[in-house]
Design an enzyme around this catalytic site. Structure first.
Site, PDB file in Angstrom:
ATOM      1  N   SER A   1      -4.108  -1.702  -2.312  1.00  0.00           N
ATOM      2  CA  SER A   1      -4.614  -1.225  -3.447  1.00  0.00           C
ATOM      3  C   SER A   1      -5.216   0.209  -3.162  1.00  0.00           C
ATOM      4  O   SER A   1      -5.310   0.905  -4.023  1.00  0.00           O
ATOM      5  CB  SER A   1      -5.160  -1.863  -4.414  1.00  0.00           C
ATOM      6  OG  SER A   1      -6.246  -2.426  -4.078  1.00  0.00           O
TER       7      SER A   1
ATOM      8  N   LYS B   1     -12.490  -0.811  -5.573  1.00  0.00           N
ATOM      9  CA  LYS B   1     -11.791   0.229  -6.131  1.00  0.00           C
ATOM     10  C   LYS B   1     -12.509   1.561  -6.071  1.00  0.00           C
ATOM     11  O   LYS B   1     -13.520   1.311  -5.852  1.00  0.00           O
ATOM     12  CB  LYS B   1     -11.136  -0.182  -7.365  1.00  0.00           C
ATOM     13  CG  LYS B   1     -10.335  -1.366  -7.488  1.00  0.00           C
ATOM     14  CD  LYS B   1      -8.974  -1.421  -7.340  1.00  0.00           C
ATOM     15  CE  LYS B   1      -7.976  -2.672  -7.333  1.00  0.00           C
ATOM     16  NZ  LYS B   1      -8.094  -3.315  -6.145  1.00  0.00           N
TER      17      LYS B   1
END
Lengths: 169, 166
Positions: free
Chosen positions: B49, B93
């Site tokens: 990701s 993230k």
């Protein structure tokens, strides 16, 4: 020379005590004061005009539950507020992931999402809880309240029960 | 009775030494815990990701906690957060927007051009992976409360050819 030695030794002692205290309060137990009346009559049952911090209840918070994040309905928990990360609140969990809860003042029912829980104060009138800010992620929980340790006349275990009108269906 | 006293006198210094060494080890473990929880800790991150910033097969990054405690974590910082879907998992993230800002994002970047705009509520942040095609982030689970942020990743330690600041 002797004073410097003494000061240095005292500083080392304070540092060690600080480290041990911080580790114990992070991993095992800590004692926190309960402010406000959102959990009356469980904590702070008398609404007193003298809002001194000496009269607040003090509770024992255990951190062993943070290993697996396994909570049950009716647990009283300490959590970080979702709207202000510097504040901590104490409320009771009334619904776990997957439970349905009815929103107040409307005919809607919502399901508590995965990884979240619904928290409410025992004193619904005075309490700012999930009815205003919605379900909170379980990751915000910082411990479970097990006992009241102050004032001496109310020392005892905190019950794991939910008031009847809050039962989810 | 005197045999007992002799026994105790023999073993007393050894027992004292044992206690003092155990106390030293306990102090060291407390220091390790406090540093890892409140100052800085290495974390292994893996997954697709955050490509191309972080590798698929695993990078070791240093995560510092002081910025989060002083509220200095902001947009464009790579952060490690406790997942809102499973509190036992941590995800890495990038912060795209903070409270009060509005975010426009593609709902399904691989399939359509449809976009959605959301205003980030007070006390929350919007996190997205750098690889929007293969990332489960705020586009799926919504804005994340600031209290779930564990720390800011600021330096990559492993692999050696990626050594340096993020």
């Amino acid at each position: 020379m002797g004073t410097r030695n003494f000061l240095w030794n005292s500083a080392k002692k304070f540092f060690t005590i600080g480290l041990i205290g911080l580790t114990v309060s992070d991993r095992y137990f800590s004692i926190v004061p309960v402010r406000g009346y959102s959990m009356s009559p469980t904590f702070n049952p008398q609404i007193s005009s003298y809002t001194g911090s000496l009269t607040d209840d003090r509770v024992l918070v255990e951190k062993f539950c943070l290993e697996k994040y396994k909570f049950s309905c009716g647990d009283v928990v300490v959590f970080c507020s979702p709207s202000n990360h510097r504040e901590m609140h104490i409320k009771r969990i009334t619904a776990l992931p997957g439970d349905w809860i009815s929103t107040p003042h409307s005919y809607d029912a919502i399901v508590v999402p995965k990884g979240h829980c619904w928290v409410e104060g025992d004193n619904s009138v005075f309490s700012l809880d999930s009815r205003s800010f919605g379900p909170i992620p379980l990751g915000l929980v910082h411990g479970r309240v097990t006992h009241i340790v102050w004032p001496p006349q109310r020392v005892g275990k905190v019950d794991k029960r939910i008031p009847q009108e809050h039962l989810p269906f | 009775m005197s045999r007992l006293f002799q026994f105790v006198r023999q073993w007393k210094p050894i027992i004292k030494e044992g206690f003092s060494q155990s106390f030293l080890i306990a102090k060291f473990l407390c220091l390790l815990h406090v540093t890892n929880t409140h100052v800085c800790t290495p974390v292994l991150v893996y997954g697709p990701s955050m490509l191309p910033t972080l590798n698929l097969t695993g990078d070791v990054v240093l995560v510092e906690h002081l910025s989060q405690k002083f509220g200095k974590v902001g947009p464009r910082h790579v952060v490690v957060v406790r997942s809102p879907e499973n509190p036992r998992k941590t995800v890495t993230k990038r912060i795209v927007a903070v409270e009060g800002e509005s975010v426009t994002f593609l709902v399904e970047p691989a399939l359509s051009d449809r976009s959605h705009t959301v205003v980030v509520p007070r006390g929350h942040v919007w996190i997205q992976g750098d690889n929007i095609y293969s990332s489960r982030d705020s586009r799926q689970f919504g804005p994340v409360p600031y209290g779930l942020i564990l720390g800011k990743a600021f330096w990559r330690v492993w692999p050696p050819d990626g050594f340096g600041s993020l």
